[in-house]
Design a protein around this motif. Structure first.
Motif, PDB file in Angstrom:
ATOM      1  N   GLU A  34      -6.002 -40.601  24.437  1.00 57.54           N
ATOM      2  CA  GLU A  34      -4.629 -40.226  24.780  1.00 57.54           C
ATOM      3  C   GLU A  34      -4.192 -39.081  23.854  1.00 57.54           C
ATOM      4  OE1 GLU A  34      -1.601 -40.886  27.265  1.00 57.54           O
ATOM      5  OE2 GLU A  34      -3.186 -42.402  27.193  1.00 57.54           O
ATOM      6  N   PRO A  35      -3.612 -37.999  24.392  1.00 53.57           N
ATOM      7  CA  PRO A  35      -3.210 -36.879  23.522  1.00 53.57           C
ATOM      8  C   PRO A  35      -2.200 -37.305  22.458  1.00 53.57           C
ATOM      9  CG  PRO A  35      -3.070 -36.259  25.842  1.00 53.57           C
ATOM     10  CD  PRO A  35      -3.336 -37.733  25.799  1.00 53.57           C
ATOM     11  N   LYS A  36      -2.367 -36.739  21.251  1.00 49.30           N
ATOM     12  CA  LYS A  36      -1.391 -36.955  20.172  1.00 49.30           C
ATOM     13  C   LYS A  36      -0.474 -35.738  20.141  1.00 49.30           C
ATOM     14  CE  LYS A  36      -3.829 -39.922  16.913  1.00 49.30           C
ATOM     15  NZ  LYS A  36      -5.271 -40.021  17.177  1.00 49.30           N
ATOM     16  N   ILE A  37       0.801 -35.969  20.288  1.00 43.83           N
ATOM     17  CA  ILE A  37       1.767 -34.877  20.354  1.00 43.83           C
ATOM     18  C   ILE A  37       2.690 -34.960  19.140  1.00 43.83           C
ATOM     19  CG2 ILE A  37       3.542 -33.752  21.788  1.00 43.83           C
ATOM     20  CD1 ILE A  37       0.759 -34.017  23.227  1.00 43.83           C
ATOM     21  N   TYR A  38       2.730 -33.880  18.361  1.00 45.27           N
ATOM     22  CA  TYR A  38       3.582 -33.837  17.171  1.00 45.27           C
ATOM     23  C   TYR A  38       4.760 -32.918  17.452  1.00 45.27           C
ATOM     24  CZ  TYR A  38      -0.731 -35.746  15.266  1.00 45.27           C
ATOM     25  OH  TYR A  38      -1.841 -36.520  15.050  1.00 45.27           O
ATOM     26  N   GLY A  39       5.951 -33.495  17.522  1.00 50.49           N
ATOM     27  CA  GLY A  39       7.140 -32.681  17.795  1.00 50.49           C
ATOM     28  C   GLY A  39       7.437 -32.618  19.283  1.00 50.49           C
ATOM     29  N   TYR A  40       8.410 -31.793  19.641  1.00 52.92           N
ATOM     30  CA  TYR A  40       8.846 -31.693  21.036  1.00 52.92           C
ATOM     31  C   TYR A  40       9.133 -30.238  21.356  1.00 52.92           C
ATOM     32  CZ  TYR A  40      13.189 -31.712  18.454  1.00 52.92           C
ATOM     33  OH  TYR A  40      14.171 -31.410  17.551  1.00 52.92           O
ATOM     34  N   ASP A  41       9.385 -29.961  22.633  1.00 48.81           N
ATOM     35  CA  ASP A  41       9.624 -28.577  23.089  1.00 48.81           C
ATOM     36  C   ASP A  41       8.485 -27.645  22.669  1.00 48.81           C
ATOM     37  OD1 ASP A  41      11.951 -29.144  24.364  1.00 48.81           O
ATOM     38  OD2 ASP A  41      13.281 -28.332  22.831  1.00 48.81           O
ATOM     39  N   LEU A  42       7.259 -28.075  22.932  1.00 44.04           N
ATOM     40  CA  LEU A  42       6.095 -27.276  22.552  1.00 44.04           C
ATOM     41  C   LEU A  42       5.776 -26.281  23.670  1.00 44.04           C
ATOM     42  CD1 LEU A  42       3.862 -30.158  21.098  1.00 44.04           C
ATOM     43  CD2 LEU A  42       5.487 -28.703  19.878  1.00 44.04           C
ATOM     44  N   PHE A  43       6.718 -25.407  23.936  1.00 41.40           N
ATOM     45  CA  PHE A  43       6.558 -24.450  25.033  1.00 41.40           C
ATOM     46  C   PHE A  43       5.842 -23.180  24.586  1.00 41.40           C
ATOM     47  CE2 PHE A  43      10.125 -26.965  26.607  1.00 41.40           C
ATOM     48  CZ  PHE A  43       9.793 -27.122  27.948  1.00 41.40           C
ATOM     49  N   THR A  44       4.867 -22.768  25.388  1.00 41.35           N
ATOM     50  CA  THR A  44       4.235 -21.468  25.161  1.00 41.35           C
ATOM     51  C   THR A  44       5.099 -20.427  25.858  1.00 41.35           C
ATOM     52  OG1 THR A  44       2.971 -21.431  27.226  1.00 41.35           O
ATOM     53  CG2 THR A  44       1.938 -22.538  25.339  1.00 41.35           C
TER      54      THR A  44
END
Length: 191
Positions: A51-61
């Motif tokens: 399962e992906p580990k996501i650190y933080g939010y709004d990780l928009f390119t």
């Protein structure tokens, strides 16, 4: 031929891109979609994609084409599968995303054979491959897998958006870790 395969891939990507406008890409969504889509192939190869580990939010390119992420992640998965197969272990892939300063990053790690330090600087060169030449009976698709274009394609995509791809120290239990860093979309673009 290798060139024909690359041209076909490129033409297909260009025509797909021509039909789609550029859109902001949220890395947590990109990774979760990939995680779901890759499960049948991963199971078939006996690879656990965590399962992906996501650190933080709004990780928009910045605005990108969705098909470009498909290419990036599929190429990384193909490389990992080969590295795992060569080592003959229970395969594991780790996916992580987060934010550093003005960039967002995605890390793709596997527990395959690893990349020797002396060849590490060359892995992004066109036609550099760690894969032995294909079996004479291999299908054209299988042959293309060992062409050494995967990382070059990724690097070209990432560079075109002002980003970079590099080999980084892998997390504990993994041998190879690629990190893609891209400029993060501005607050104004996100909202």
């Amino acid at each position: 031929s290798t060139f024909k395969a690359y041209t076909a891939y490129f033409d297909r990507a260009v025509s797909e891109n021509a039909r789609r406008e550029l859109v902001l890409q949220e890395l947590s969504v990109v990774l979760r979609n990939f995680h779901t889509i890759i499960q049948p192939a991963a199971k078939r190869y006996g690879i656990i994609v965590h399962e992906p580990k996501i650190y933080g939010y709004d990780l928009f390119t910045l605005p990108m084409h969705p098909s470009e992420w498909v290419s990036i992640l599929f190429n990384l998965f193909t490389n990992s599968h080969k590295a795992i197969k060569r080592l003959g272990v229970q395969g594991e892939i780790s996916l992580r995303a987060g934010r550093i300063d003005k960039n967002v990053y995605l890390e793709f790690s596997d527990n395959g054979v690893g990349i020797a330090p002396e060849i590490a600087p060359r892995v992004f060169d066109a036609f550099f491959t760690t894969t032995s030449p294909a079996d004479p009976m291999a299908t054209e698709q299988e042959e293309n897998i060992g062409t050494g274009l995967g990382l070059k394609i990724i690097k070209d995509i990432v560079k075109s958006y002002g980003g970079d791809i590099s080999l980084v120290s892998p997390p504990k239990g993994y041998k190879t870790s690629f990190r893609i860093e891209l400029p993060r979309a501005s607050e104004k673009q996100i909202n």
